[in-house]
Motif scaffolding. Structure first.
Motif, short mmCIF file in Angstrom:
data_model
loop_
_atom_site.label_atom_id
_atom_site.label_comp_id
_atom_site.label_asym_id
_atom_site.label_seq_id
_atom_site.Cartn_x
_atom_site.Cartn_y
_atom_site.Cartn_z
N VAL A 360 14.94 3.02 1.37
CA VAL A 360 14.58 4.26 2.24
C VAL A 360 13.14 4.67 2.46
O VAL A 360 13.03 5.40 3.34
CB VAL A 360 14.84 5.46 0.89
N GLN A 361 12.12 4.22 1.60
CA GLN A 361 10.74 4.64 2.02
C GLN A 361 10.59 3.61 3.13
O GLN A 361 9.71 4.26 4.25
CB GLN A 361 10.01 3.84 0.77
N LEU A 362 10.92 2.45 3.47
CA LEU A 362 10.76 1.70 4.64
C LEU A 362 11.25 2.72 5.84
O LEU A 362 10.55 2.72 7.18
CB LEU A 362 11.19 0.31 4.76
N ALA A 363 12.58 2.88 5.75
CA ALA A 363 13.11 3.78 6.59
C ALA A 363 12.24 5.08 7.14
O ALA A 363 11.99 5.30 8.40
CB ALA A 363 14.58 4.18 6.47
N GLU A 364 12.00 5.74 6.05
CA GLU A 364 11.21 7.06 6.38
C GLU A 364 9.92 6.65 7.02
O GLU A 364 9.59 7.22 8.10
CB GLU A 364 10.90 7.59 5.08
N LEU A 365 9.06 5.71 6.71
CA LEU A 365 7.90 5.42 7.30
C LEU A 365 8.23 4.68 8.77
O LEU A 365 7.19 5.02 9.60
CB LEU A 365 7.15 4.13 6.17
N GLY A 366 9.29 3.95 8.90
CA GLY A 366 9.48 3.30 10.31
C GLY A 366 9.59 4.46 11.31
O GLY A 366 9.14 4.61 12.41
N LEU A 367 10.45 5.66 10.79
CA LEU A 367 10.45 6.67 11.71
C LEU A 367 9.28 7.61 11.96
O LEU A 367 8.87 7.95 13.04
CB LEU A 367 11.87 7.79 11.21
N LYS A 368 8.52 7.47 10.86
CA LYS A 368 7.09 8.14 11.17
C LYS A 368 6.09 7.54 12.03
O LYS A 368 5.42 8.03 12.78
CB LYS A 368 6.29 8.28 9.91
N SER A 369 6.31 5.98 11.94
CA SER A 369 5.55 5.23 12.86
C SER A 369 6.06 5.46 14.29
O SER A 369 4.97 5.66 14.88
CB SER A 369 5.56 3.63 12.39
N SER A 370 7.23 5.62 14.58
CA SER A 370 7.47 5.66 15.96
C SER A 370 7.16 7.10 16.52
O SER A 370 6.64 7.07 17.47
CB SER A 370 8.94 5.72 15.91
N ALA A 371 7.19 8.15 15.54
CA ALA A 371 6.97 9.46 15.69
C ALA A 371 5.38 9.64 16.34
O ALA A 371 4.97 10.27 17.25
CB ALA A 371 7.35 10.49 14.84
N GLU A 372 4.70 8.67 15.41
CA GLU A 372 3.02 8.97 15.62
C GLU A 372 2.43 7.82 16.26
O GLU A 372 1.09 7.96 16.60
CB GLU A 372 2.21 9.00 14.24
N GLY A 373 3.30 6.74 16.88
CA GLY A 373 2.86 5.85 17.41
C GLY A 373 1.77 4.98 17.11
O GLY A 373 0.64 4.51 17.68
N ARG A 374 1.74 4.70 15.41
CA ARG A 374 0.91 3.97 14.84
C ARG A 374 1.53 3.08 13.90
O ARG A 374 2.55 3.15 13.26
CB ARG A 374 -0.30 4.71 14.48
N ARG A 375 0.63 2.07 13.39
CA ARG A 375 1.21 1.20 12.24
C ARG A 375 0.76 1.96 11.09
O ARG A 375 -0.24 2.68 10.95
CB ARG A 375 0.42 -0.13 12.32
N ILE A 376 1.62 1.76 10.08
CA ILE A 376 1.78 2.61 8.68
C ILE A 376 1.63 1.68 7.64
O ILE A 376 2.57 0.91 7.57
CB ILE A 376 2.63 3.68 8.58
N ASP A 377 0.77 1.69 6.68
CA ASP A 377 0.69 0.96 5.53
C ASP A 377 2.15 1.47 4.64
O ASP A 377 2.45 2.39 4.51
CB ASP A 377 -0.53 1.02 4.78
N VAL A 378 2.72 0.48 3.93
CA VAL A 378 3.71 0.84 2.96
C VAL A 378 3.17 0.45 1.66
O VAL A 378 3.13 -0.63 1.10
CB VAL A 378 4.96 -0.06 3.28
N PRO A 379 3.22 1.74 0.74
CA PRO A 379 2.53 1.74 -0.60
C PRO A 379 3.47 1.09 -1.63
O PRO A 379 4.80 1.34 -1.53
CB PRO A 379 1.94 2.90 -0.67
N GLU A 380 3.24 0.47 -2.57
CA GLU A 380 3.93 0.20 -3.62
C GLU A 380 4.61 1.51 -4.46
O GLU A 380 3.61 2.32 -4.59
CB GLU A 380 3.55 -0.74 -4.68
N ILE A 381 5.79 1.47 -4.74
CA ILE A 381 6.17 2.51 -5.44
C ILE A 381 6.76 2.21 -7.02
O ILE A 381 7.02 1.07 -7.00
CB ILE A 381 7.58 3.27 -4.75
N SER A 382 6.84 3.34 -7.66
CA SER A 382 6.95 3.23 -9.19
C SER A 382 7.81 4.15 -9.76
O SER A 382 7.70 5.35 -9.00
CB SER A 382 5.92 2.60 -9.98
N LEU A 383 8.27 4.01 -10.79
CA LEU A 383 9.22 5.31 -11.42
C LEU A 383 7.73 6.35 -11.98
O LEU A 383 6.69 5.77 -12.56
CB LEU A 383 9.99 4.64 -12.55
#
Length: 383
Positions: A360-383
Motif C-alpha cells: 500500500v505504501q508503494l502505491a501511495e508513494l507512486g501516486l504522489k511521485s506522479s502528482a509531484e513529478g519527482r522521485r520519492i524515497d521509500v522508507p522502511e516501515i514497522s509496527l
C-alpha cells in the motif's frame, strides 16, 4: 489421522477472483484432495462460510458446490465462535472496515491486497492484529507462479551474477464496454470506489521485487488515464476517474533498477500477460506466468547495429528454456496451504499484514511521485 474442521468466513466470493481462485481453485480443491495434512497426524478440513451482499448469488454458489453455510450478515458470521478464519476478497474500499471487525472478533486474517486504501489504515490493521496476537496473511500470489518460481531458482543458484536491472511489462486491452463488454468490473476505473491500476498492481510489484531482488528504496512514476470514458455492466457511460496505466522506475536495495509498465490500455505483443526480463553480469532471463528462458554470458551473441541490411538473427531462438523440474500447482492454493499450516501448525510465514502495508505504501508513494513529478524515497516501515 485426526480430522479437524476449520470454518472459514469467505467474504467477496461472488467476485471473479474470490470465486475462481480462492473458493474453487483453493479451498474446494483442498477438500477435493481429502483435506490438508499438517504432518502431526492432523487432517485439516476447511469448511467455507460464504459471505457477501447478494443473497441470490451466495445461494446459487452454495447450491452449485454443495455448501451449507452462507450469509449476507458479516457481523453475525464473525460472532460465531467456531468461525476461526476470516478471508476478504471484497472491493478495496470495503476491505479495511471488515478486517477491523474480524480482528476485533479474534479471527485469524487472510486477505487479498491492497489491505486498505492508504498506508495509515494498512499499518493500523497490522498493529491491531499484532496486539491481538492473531495470525494474519496477505495474498501474494505472483511469487508462486511457475515462471517466477523458476526465476527464483535461478537467483538462488547464482545464475545472474550481479543483477543489474529488471524490466517488467504487464497488461492487456480492457474493452471500453461499448461495442464489446469490458472484461474487468467498472469499479476498477472509478477512484471513488477504490479503483486504479496503481493501487491494484504496485502492491504486486512491491512483493515481487522485494522477495526476488531486494527492497524498493525509491520510486518514480508517471500515472495516467488513457481511456477517460467507459461503459459499465449495464451499458451506461461513466467517467473513468481512476488511472488505467502507470509507468514506474524503482530503485532497489543493492543498486539494481527495475522498470515496470502496467496498463489496461495496451495490446499484447509478448508471450504472456506479464513478463519480467532480468539482466545480470553472468546471464539474463525472461520469466512470465509459466515459462522462463535464459541466455548465459557464455552463449550471448554479439549483435552489431546496422540499419542498412535486414536483420538475420532470430533473437528469441537464442534463448534456452528453463525446465520445470517440479510439478507446479495453483499458486493461490499453495499459499492458502502455507497460511493454514501457519495458523494450525505454527509453520513460518512472513507474508503478513505488515508486508501488505508495504505494498500500500508503494502505491501511495507512486501516486504522489506522479502528482509531484519527482522521485520519492521509500522508507522502511514497522509496527
Amino acid at each position: 489421522m485426526t480430522r479437524k474442521t476449520v470454518r472459514i468466513a469467505m467474504n467477496g466470493v461472488t467476485g471473479r477472483m474470490g470465486y475462481r481462485q480462492h473458493l474453487v481453485r483453493s479451498i474446494l480443491a483442498i477438500r477435493e484432495q481429502g483435506g490438508l495434512e499438517l504432518g502431526d497426524g492432523t487432517l485439516l478440513w476447511p469448511e467455507p462460510v460464504l459471505v457477501g451482499r447478494r443473497e441470490h448469488a451466495l445461494a446459487a454458489l452454495a447450491r452449485r458446490h454443495g455448501l451449507d453455510h452462507w450469509s449476507t450478515d458479516v457481523d453475525a458470521v464473525l460472532a460465531e465462535p467456531d468461525v476461526e478464519v476470516y478471508f476478504d476478497a471484497q472491493v478495496t474500499a470495503a476491505r479495511e472496515e471488515s478486517i477491523r471487525k474480524a480482528i476485533a472478533a479474534g479471527k485469524h486474517i487472510y486477505t487479498e491486497k491492497p489491505t486498505a486504501t492508504g498506508l495509515e489504515g494498512a499499518l493500523e490493521l497490522a498493529r491491531l492484529a499484532h496486539e491481538k496476537g492473531i495470525r494474519n496473511g496477505v495474498v501474494q500470489d505472483k511469487i508462486f507462479l511457475p515462471g517466477l518460481l523458476k526465476l527464483k531458482r535461478l537467483i538462488d543458484g547464482g545464475f545472474f551474477g550481479r543483477i543489474l536491472s529488471v524490466r517488467g511489462e504487464f497488461g492487456y486491452w480492457v474493452f471500453e464496454g461499448d461495442w464489446q463488454p469490458a472484461q474487468r468490473p467498472s469499479w476498477n476505473y472509478r477512484a471513488e470506489d477504490g479503483g486504479g491500476i496503481v493501487v491494484d498492481m504496485f502492491p504486486h510489484w512491491d512483493y515481487v521485487l522485494h522477495e526476488l531482488f531486494g527492497r524498493v528504496v525509491s520510486v518514480q512514476a508517471l500515472v495516467t488515464t488513457h481511456i477517460p470514458r467507459r461503459r459499465d455492466e449495464d451499458g451506461k457511460p461513466y467517467d473513468a476517474t481512476a488511472d488505467d496505466a502507470a509507468y514506474g522506475i524503482f530503485e532497489l536495495e543493492g543498486g539494481a533498477i527495475a522498470q515496470i509498465n502496467s496498463s489496461w490500455a495496451v495490446r499484447v505483443h509478448r508471450d504472456e500477460l506479464v513478463e519480467f526480463q532480468v539482466d545480470g553480469t553472468e546471464g539474463s532471463a525472461v520469466a512470465g506466468l509459466r515459462r522462463c528462458r535464459v541466455q548465459h554470458r557464455s552463449a550471448t551473441p554479439k549483435p552489431v547495429w546496422n540499419p542498412d541490411i535486414p536483420a538475420t538473427d532470430v533473437f528469441r531462438d537464442q534463448w534456452q528454456e528453463v525446465p520445470d523440474n517440479a510439478e507446479f500447482g495453483n499458486g493461490f492454493k499453495a499459499q492458502w496451504e502455507l497460511f493454514l499450516r501457519h495458523v494450525y501448525a505454527g509453520a513460518p510465514y512472513h507474508w503478513d499484514l505488515l508486508a501488505g502495508a508495504r505494498g500500500v505504501q508503494l502505491a501511495e508513494l507512486g501516486l504522489k511521485s506522479s502528482a509531484e513529478g519527482r522521485r520519492i524515497d521509500v522508507p522502511e516501515i514497522s509496527l
